[in-house]
Scaffold this active site. Sequence first.
Site, PDB file in Angstrom:
ATOM      1  N   HIS A 165       0.905   5.226   1.132  1.00  0.00           N
ATOM      2  CA  HIS A 165       0.219   6.155   2.083  1.00  0.00           C
ATOM      3  C   HIS A 165       0.055   7.543   1.555  1.00  0.00           C
ATOM      4  O   HIS A 165       1.294   7.786   0.925  1.00  0.00           O
ATOM      5  CB  HIS A 165       0.798   6.411   3.292  1.00  0.00           C
ATOM      6  CG  HIS A 165       1.061   5.183   4.256  1.00  0.00           C
ATOM      7  ND1 HIS A 165       0.216   4.867   5.400  1.00  0.00           N
ATOM      8  CD2 HIS A 165       1.437   3.962   4.128  1.00  0.00           C
ATOM      9  CE1 HIS A 165       0.444   3.904   6.001  1.00  0.00           C
ATOM     10  NE2 HIS A 165       1.381   3.256   5.232  1.00  0.00           N
ATOM     11  N   HIS A 174       0.961  -1.155   0.054  1.00  0.00           N
ATOM     12  CA  HIS A 174      -0.035   0.091   0.144  1.00  0.00           C
ATOM     13  C   HIS A 174       0.801   1.318  -0.041  1.00  0.00           C
ATOM     14  O   HIS A 174       1.830   1.365   0.420  1.00  0.00           O
ATOM     15  CB  HIS A 174      -0.850  -0.020   1.171  1.00  0.00           C
ATOM     16  CG  HIS A 174      -0.240  -0.214   2.498  1.00  0.00           C
ATOM     17  ND1 HIS A 174      -0.149  -1.282   2.910  1.00  0.00           N
ATOM     18  CD2 HIS A 174       0.122   0.682   3.399  1.00  0.00           C
ATOM     19  CE1 HIS A 174       0.672  -1.401   4.007  1.00  0.00           C
ATOM     20  NE2 HIS A 174       0.816   0.004   4.432  1.00  0.00           N
TER      21      HIS A 174
END
Length: 133
Positions: free
Chosen positions: A102, A100
């Site tokens: 951010h 992922h």
Amino acid sequence: MKNDCIFCAIAAGEIPSFKVYEDDLVLAYLDINPFAKGHTLVIPKGHAANLIEADDATLAELIVRVKKIAAHIKAKLGCDGFNILQNNGEAAGQTVRHIHFHIVPRWSGDPLAFENSKGDMKALEALAAELRM
Ligand code: AMP
Ligand code: ZN
């Protein structure tokens, strides 16, 4: 989809999220314990543990989505800048083993503290509705 992966479960809609953006390849949603207002996570729907395990074609698509979503958040929130963070391995602070990015909105002079705060679910729900693309 990997069993026992929370971000795979979010991508599959089995666990709810404060969705900001979705297409065939990618999902973006608010971090429930944000570093800052508008802190958003961008994931590929397919499972890969980290940057090294993700395939090149997915990464190429993913970073272009990160750019598009970050530009949208910046315009909507009126923040002055943003950080893109991407942690690999426990030693680097990775807690969820599904890659992922951010997006952390920043305001001039705000304290540089990449620390999770306890999210207010009602506020996150309202913010996701405001930011949804
Ligand atoms: P990292 O430390 O890079 O692995 O970041 C994982 C992030 O995922 C943390 O900032 C958590 O607050 C966030 N997180 C964990 N579970 C959820 C969830 N169910 N929905 C949204 N964000 C989450
Ligand atoms: Zn996963």
